[in-house]
Design an enzyme around this catalytic site. Structure first.
Site, PDB file in Angstrom:
ATOM      1  N   ASP A 250       0.855  -1.232   0.160  1.00  0.00           N
ATOM      2  CA  ASP A 250       0.012  -0.123  -0.080  1.00  0.00           C
ATOM      3  C   ASP A 250       0.711   1.337   0.130  1.00  0.00           C
ATOM      4  O   ASP A 250       2.142   1.163  -0.104  1.00  0.00           O
ATOM      5  CB  ASP A 250      -1.142  -0.031   1.044  1.00  0.00           C
ATOM      6  CG  ASP A 250      -0.751  -0.552   2.230  1.00  0.00           C
ATOM      7  OD1 ASP A 250      -1.422  -1.517   2.700  1.00  0.00           O
ATOM      8  OD2 ASP A 250       0.037  -0.129   3.026  1.00  0.00           O
ATOM      9  N   LYS A 272      -3.708   2.176   0.420  1.00  0.00           N
ATOM     10  CA  LYS A 272      -4.900   2.827   0.699  1.00  0.00           C
ATOM     11  C   LYS A 272      -4.491   4.578   0.907  1.00  0.00           C
ATOM     12  O   LYS A 272      -3.459   4.692   1.565  1.00  0.00           O
ATOM     13  CB  LYS A 272      -5.303   2.343   1.801  1.00  0.00           C
ATOM     14  CG  LYS A 272      -5.333   0.699   2.026  1.00  0.00           C
ATOM     15  CD  LYS A 272      -6.422   0.574   3.095  1.00  0.00           C
ATOM     16  CE  LYS A 272      -6.578  -1.082   3.178  1.00  0.00           C
ATOM     17  NZ  LYS A 272      -6.249  -1.528   4.368  1.00  0.00           N
ATOM     18  N   MET A 385      -3.279   8.944  12.097  1.00  0.00           N
ATOM     19  CA  MET A 385      -4.380   9.003  11.213  1.00  0.00           C
ATOM     20  C   MET A 385      -4.942  10.309  11.904  1.00  0.00           C
ATOM     21  O   MET A 385      -6.369  10.472  11.803  1.00  0.00           O
ATOM     22  CB  MET A 385      -5.264   8.052  10.911  1.00  0.00           C
ATOM     23  CG  MET A 385      -4.712   6.841  10.173  1.00  0.00           C
ATOM     24  SD  MET A 385      -5.756   5.536  10.114  1.00  0.00           S
ATOM     25  CE  MET A 385      -5.370   4.423  11.672  1.00  0.00           C
TER      26      MET A 385
HETATM   27  N1  SAH Z   1       0.383  -0.019  10.475  1.00  0.00           N
HETATM   28  C1  SAH Z   1       1.025   1.266  10.592  1.00  0.00           C
HETATM   29  C2  SAH Z   1      -0.142   2.184  10.759  1.00  0.00           C
HETATM   30  C3  SAH Z   1      -1.072   2.273   9.716  1.00  0.00           C
HETATM   31  S1  SAH Z   1      -2.367   3.698   9.791  1.00  0.00           S
HETATM   32  C4  SAH Z   1       2.122   1.356  11.626  1.00  0.00           C
HETATM   33  O1  SAH Z   1       2.267   0.664  12.438  1.00  0.00           O
HETATM   34  O2  SAH Z   1       2.944   2.498  11.489  1.00  0.00           O
HETATM   35  C5  SAH Z   1      -1.517   4.959   9.082  1.00  0.00           C
HETATM   36  C6  SAH Z   1      -1.034   5.957   9.968  1.00  0.00           C
HETATM   37  O3  SAH Z   1       0.193   5.638  10.345  1.00  0.00           O
HETATM   38  C7  SAH Z   1      -0.765   7.310   9.125  1.00  0.00           C
HETATM   39  O4  SAH Z   1      -1.853   7.985   9.227  1.00  0.00           O
HETATM   40  C8  SAH Z   1       0.165   8.049  10.228  1.00  0.00           C
HETATM   41  O5  SAH Z   1      -0.647   8.391  11.193  1.00  0.00           O
HETATM   42  C9  SAH Z   1       1.001   6.807  10.891  1.00  0.00           C
HETATM   43  N2  SAH Z   1       2.250   6.755   9.854  1.00  0.00           N
HETATM   44  C10 SAH Z   1       2.766   5.567   9.238  1.00  0.00           C
HETATM   45  N3  SAH Z   1       3.916   5.914   8.802  1.00  0.00           N
HETATM   46  C11 SAH Z   1       4.325   7.245   9.353  1.00  0.00           C
HETATM   47  C12 SAH Z   1       5.345   8.108   9.022  1.00  0.00           C
HETATM   48  N4  SAH Z   1       6.576   7.584   8.308  1.00  0.00           N
HETATM   49  N5  SAH Z   1       5.303   9.235   9.602  1.00  0.00           N
HETATM   50  C13 SAH Z   1       4.272   9.619  10.307  1.00  0.00           C
HETATM   51  N6  SAH Z   1       3.385   8.892  10.441  1.00  0.00           N
HETATM   52  C14 SAH Z   1       3.236   7.573  10.018  1.00  0.00           C
END
Ligand code: SAH
Length: 459
Positions: A250, A272, A385
């Site tokens: 994704d 997504k 998010m």
């Molecule tokens: N499974 C992922 C989260 C997915 S939900 C995890 O464990 O990180 C998606 C959210 O993750 C984004 O909206 C943001 O809030 C956060 N996110 C993921 N990667 C990020 C990054 N490099 N910097 C800041 N926020 C991040």
């Protein structure tokens, strides 16, 4: 890619080399290793070069270059220090669409020579695209040290079986699995240890016993790719990434990380983005099942950790129901990655004894969180998010009793080269974010630990 990497057959074919000095000598030696017939044009030819090209298939023409010299050659190397002449050769070559390399003048080249690790018939080529030949050379020498010299002979040994394996195992996937077993198993070790008869016998028996049926069932690897920096991948993630036949990824997975999957794997983008799911969740799940049932090893690559706001649980539920073998590989979640790279410890003996991860995703313009719990002192709250709902979240936290001066950080694209950190208080941060062009993904950290950023920021 600035160049198309390929290996060119020059054996028995004529290559034009212009120049008779030391550089031309080096190029001639290289061409001879690949069996080229050399047509050398130079006013003066050094003795060693003359000796090297004494065999009848080569030609030495001792006069200035003429444009007709490029007739009937398949490749040209200009190794003179006459810039004007080099330019002319390059132009003549371009007019006839013959690949030309002008030594030390990358702008005139239509092909370049890589650094190579030669374990013929196994060849590894490294190129910096002319940007840093020294870097390419250093990498090459690193490769030299990790690829045993016996690999050349091993490659020929395996090549000797290729035709028979093709006859015996008719599916492409079956053949691939067979070769992986041979190469990863004891056969290669036996061969490299000089026990060629035993290695031979073992391949023979593996070939007789090979059961293609066994490989008709594929499997799924649900792998966390971490928050962005490819160095934060786990060893296991990398191993499975290089093994999978198909990759479903994704938006959060960067191109850099995707480039570390197998080159020939099919890569499917399945979303997504907020309000723009490229493929609905049910479709992703059924595609995983379908691909695995067709014998593929499927990599489901997700940003961060698959079990933290990643819907990883739903995807494997479907797999479990369909009795498809799967593995889950944790990744560094955004909270860990962003907090480390921002110098904001999520817990700290003096400020926070617990940490809570929540999602700020809005449904019907609301985000329904347990505000009473989130305003408790001595804890850090991490919001995934939460960019859109930030004003609402700050308002609710204040309304439910958290001090309006509580520090809060928003980290944009944490751990990547585009990482940016915005810091304020529950009262001020929404305005700060509004005034800046903030790019997703972003992570929010609320709590006294945010104040440590001033002291601990190391990026
Ligand atoms: N499974 C992922 C989260 C997915 S939900 C995890 O464990 O990180 C998606 C959210 O993750 C984004 O909206 C943001 O809030 C956060 N996110 C993921 N990667 C990020 C990054 N490099 N910097 C800041 N926020 C991040």
């Amino acid at each position: 890619m600035d160049y198309l990497p390929l290996f060119y057959k020059v054996e028995g074919r004529q290559v034009l080399l212009v120049g008779g000095g030391q550089i031309a000598l080096r190029k001639a030696k290289f061409l001879l290793r690949a069996g080229a017939n050399i047509k050398l044009v130079a006013i003066e030819v050094c003795t060693e070069l003359e000796k090297l090209l004494s065999a009848s298939e080569h030609k030495i023409i001792s006069r200035p270059y003429e444009s007709d010299d490029i007739n009937s050659v398949i490749l040209i190397i200009a190794a003179t220090n006459d810039l004007k002449l080099n330019q002319q050769i390059a132009e003549n070559a371009a007019n006839k669409n013959i690949p030309v390399n002008v030594v030390d003048q990358p702008a005139l080249c239509t092909y370049i020579f890589p650094s190579i690790v030669d374990r013929s018939p196994l060849l590894i080529a490294v190129s910096s695209g002319g940007n840093s030949p020294v870097l390419a050379r250093l990498l090459r020498s690193r490769l030299e040290t990790i690829i045993p010299s016996g690999y050349g002979a091993l490659t020929s040994f395996l090549g000797g079986y290729r035709a028979r394996v093709k006859i015996k195992i008719d599916s492409f996937t079956g053949r691939m699995r067979f070769w992986e077993r041979v190469i990863n198993g004891p056969v290669a070790e036996l061969f490299l240890a000089g026990k060629t008869t035993q290695a031979d016998a073992m391949v023979e028996s593996m070939l007789v016993e090979f059961d293609a049926e066994e490989f008709s069932q594929g499997e799924v690897y649900l792998v966390g790719a971490g928050p962005g920096d490819p160095d934060l991948l786990t060893f296991k993630a990398l191993r499975l990434m290089q093994q999978a036949d198909v990759v479903l990824f994704d938006r959060l997975v960067s191109q850099e990380i995707l480039n570390m999957t197998r080159q020939d794997a099919d890569k499917i983008h399945v979303g997504k983005q907020r309000q723009n799911h490229a493929m609905p969740q049910e479709e992703i799940s059924s595609l995983l099942v379908k691909l695995a049932n067709s014998g593929k090893r499927v990599l489901r690559l997700k940003g961060g950790d698959p079990f933290i706001f990643g819907r990883g649980g739903e995807e494997i539920e479907e797999l479990a129901l369909s009795k498809i073998p799967f593995q889950v590989v944790p990744g560094i979640t955004a909270a860990s990655g962003c907090s480390s790279y921002a110098g904001i410890p999520l817990t700290h003996r003096d400020y926070a004894q617990s940490v809570t991860f929540v999602t700020g995703h809005m449904k019907n313009n609301q985000c329904d969180l347990d505000w009473g719990n989130l305003v408790q002192e001595g804890q850090t709250v991490v919001i995934y998010m939460g960019l859109i709902s930030l004003p609402f979240i700050c308002e609710q936290l204040i309304k439910h009793g958290r001090a309006s001066k509580t520090p809060i950080a928003l980290i944009q694209q944490g751990t990547t080269p585009n990482q940016k950190i915005y810091i304020g208080t529950l009262r001020t941060l929404p305005e700060i974010i509004k005034a800046n062009n903030v790019q997703a993904p972003t992570l929010i950290i609320v709590g006294e630990v945010v104040d440590l950023h001033d002291k601990l920021a190391w990026q």
